[in-house]
Design an enzyme around this catalytic site. Structure first.
Site, short mmCIF file in Angstrom:
data_model
loop_
_atom_site.label_atom_id
_atom_site.label_comp_id
_atom_site.label_asym_id
_atom_site.label_seq_id
_atom_site.Cartn_x
_atom_site.Cartn_y
_atom_site.Cartn_z
N SER A 7 0.91 -1.31 0.17
CA SER A 7 0.06 -0.16 0.04
C SER A 7 0.83 1.33 0.12
CB SER A 7 -0.93 -0.04 1.31
OG SER A 7 -1.51 1.27 1.30
N TYR A 56 -1.48 -0.47 10.16
CA TYR A 56 -1.93 -0.77 8.60
C TYR A 56 -0.47 -0.58 7.85
CZ TYR A 56 -3.86 -1.52 4.06
OH TYR A 56 -3.97 -2.09 2.67
N1 LIG Z 1 -8.59 -1.53 -1.35
C1 LIG Z 1 -7.67 -0.83 -1.30
O1 LIG Z 1 -7.97 0.45 -1.28
C2 LIG Z 1 -6.41 -1.21 -0.99
C3 LIG Z 1 -5.33 -0.26 -1.26
C4 LIG Z 1 -4.01 -0.78 -1.10
C5 LIG Z 1 -3.69 -2.07 -0.61
N2 LIG Z 1 -4.79 -2.84 -0.39
C6 LIG Z 1 -4.44 -4.28 -0.36
O2 LIG Z 1 -4.68 -5.01 -1.14
C7 LIG Z 1 -5.03 -6.34 -0.55
C8 LIG Z 1 -6.55 -6.86 -1.25
O3 LIG Z 1 -7.38 -5.79 -0.68
P1 LIG Z 1 -9.05 -5.54 -1.32
O4 LIG Z 1 -9.30 -4.23 -1.39
O5 LIG Z 1 -9.16 -6.46 -2.48
O6 LIG Z 1 -9.64 -6.23 0.07
P2 LIG Z 1 -11.12 -7.11 0.09
O7 LIG Z 1 -12.19 -6.86 -1.22
O8 LIG Z 1 -11.81 -6.92 1.34
O9 LIG Z 1 -10.70 -8.69 -0.39
C9 LIG Z 1 -10.08 -9.33 0.53
C10 LIG Z 1 -9.70 -10.67 0.19
O10 LIG Z 1 -8.79 -11.33 1.25
C11 LIG Z 1 -9.39 -12.30 1.91
N3 LIG Z 1 -9.02 -12.09 3.35
C12 LIG Z 1 -9.34 -11.23 4.21
N4 LIG Z 1 -8.63 -11.41 5.42
C13 LIG Z 1 -8.23 -12.63 5.25
C14 LIG Z 1 -7.50 -13.56 6.09
N5 LIG Z 1 -7.39 -13.38 7.43
N6 LIG Z 1 -6.98 -14.70 5.77
C15 LIG Z 1 -7.25 -15.07 4.52
N7 LIG Z 1 -7.99 -14.42 3.70
C16 LIG Z 1 -8.29 -13.19 4.10
C17 LIG Z 1 -10.86 -11.97 1.71
O11 LIG Z 1 -11.85 -13.18 1.85
P3 LIG Z 1 -12.37 -13.79 3.16
O12 LIG Z 1 -13.06 -12.44 4.09
O13 LIG Z 1 -13.51 -14.70 2.91
O14 LIG Z 1 -11.26 -14.32 4.08
C18 LIG Z 1 -10.91 -11.66 0.29
O15 LIG Z 1 -10.82 -12.52 -0.48
C19 LIG Z 1 -5.01 -6.30 0.71
O16 LIG Z 1 -3.78 -6.96 1.22
C20 LIG Z 1 -5.06 -4.86 0.90
O17 LIG Z 1 -4.58 -4.35 2.24
C21 LIG Z 1 -6.09 -2.57 -0.58
#
Ligand SMILES: NC(=O)c1ccc[n+]([C@@H]2O[C@H](COP(=O)([O-])OP(=O)(O)OC[C@H]3O[C@@H](n4cnc5c(N)ncnc54)[C@H](OP(=O)(O)O)[C@@H]3O)[C@@H](O)[C@H]2O)c1
Length: 243
Positions: free
Chosen positions: A143, A156
């Site tokens: 991030s 975070y």
């Molecule tokens: N969205 C943003 O703005 C953003 C920005 C920068 C970086 N990121 C990073 O990108 C990655 C993906 O984020 P996203 O926005 O796509 O999130 P999301 O839509 O909330 O999806 C998260 C995914 O990870 C799984 N997950 C969550 N907690 C978990 C755990 N403890 N163990 C195993 N699986 C888990 C969820 O499924 P389950 O809940 O079923 O486990 C889901 O498949 C993350 O690392 C996040 O920090 C996101």
């Protein structure tokens, strides 16, 4: 031989987009998440669009046992790993003064410790694949908050800074052998994780997860001579290093 990836957190959001793109290119996939129903649904969708095999493993990245079992399941099913996509992650905000230390521990476990363990467990397979094909890659979804800190994101941001650093160290130790790592470092991406923010930050001003997937797939097309430690990805506008 069919190229093979393990994508964590692949049931929705950025992880599902990356898995979709790899499935379209015919990769064999291991996908994981905690919730069996959404993971099964994602696996079905991916199988419908791919010639490749899809192996779905329910795993909580907070559990060391689950992380070890996930690595073993991938190794046993495919015996090869071209791309390890460390995407599963959680967010949580709050001022340092009041941030519960147990939540800090959970963030570190899910966002960093699981990534460290998966790299450690799967490095022999990544090396072996690179030995045959020339290269294999770790792609971590970090991030911008791990690059430039912001108020309320101490835990975070620290977890993502650690993840980015981990990618750099993998490169220093392994890239001469063909295994390299890249941290993708986006600002806000329009997924479930940022849905609660859309009152303040409209989803159409956020990064489309499809663009993150495009970058991840692009990385898998590079050979061993290009080592890319991190890619910052900003939203349009004057924010630059702000999420
Ligand atoms: N969205 C943003 O703005 C953003 C920005 C920068 C970086 N990121 C990073 O990108 C990655 C993906 O984020 P996203 O926005 O796509 O999130 P999301 O839509 O909330 O999806 C998260 C995914 O990870 C799984 N997950 C969550 N907690 C978990 C755990 N403890 N163990 C195993 N699986 C888990 C969820 O499924 P389950 O809940 O079923 O486990 C889901 O498949 C993350 O690392 C996040 O920090 C996101």
């Amino acid at each position: 031989m069919t190229r093979t990836a393990l994508v964590t957190g692949a049931s929705r959001g950025i992880g599902l987009e990356i898995a979709r793109r790899l499935a379209d290119d015919g990769w064999n996939l291991t996908i994981s998440a905690r919730t069996e129903s959404t993971l099964t649904e994602a696996a079905t969708t991916l199988r419908e669009r791919s010639q490749g095999e899809v192996c779905a493993v329910v795993a909580d990245m907070a559990s060391e046992g689950d992380v070890l079992a996930l690595a073993a399941a991938h190794r046993e099913r495919f015996g090869r790993l071209d791309a390890l996509v460390l995407n599963a992650g959680m967010g949580s905000i709050g001022p340092i003064a009041e941030f519960p230390i147990r939540r800090f521990d959970k963030l570190i476990a899910v966002n960093v410790r699981s990534a460290y363990l998966l790299i450690q467990q799967l490095l022999p397979t990544l090396r072996e694949t690179a030995g045959t094909t020339g290269s294999s890659r770790v792609i971590a979804i970090s991030s911008l908050t791990g690059t430039a800190s912001e108020p309320l994101n101490s835990a975070y941001g620290a977890s993502k800074a650690a993840l980015t650093s981990l990618c750099e160290t993998v490169n220093t130790e392994e890239s001469l052998g063909g295994v390299s790592a890249t941290a993708l470092c986006p600002g806000y991406v329009a997924t479930d994780m940022t849905a609660p923010l859309t009152g303040d930050v409209p989803a159409d001003t956020m990064i489309d997860p499809v663009e993150i997937a495009e970058l991840a797939v692009g990385l898998t097309r590079l050979g061993r001579s290009a080592v890319i430690p991190a890619i910052p990805i900003s939203r349009p506008g004057p924010l630059v290093w702000r999420v």
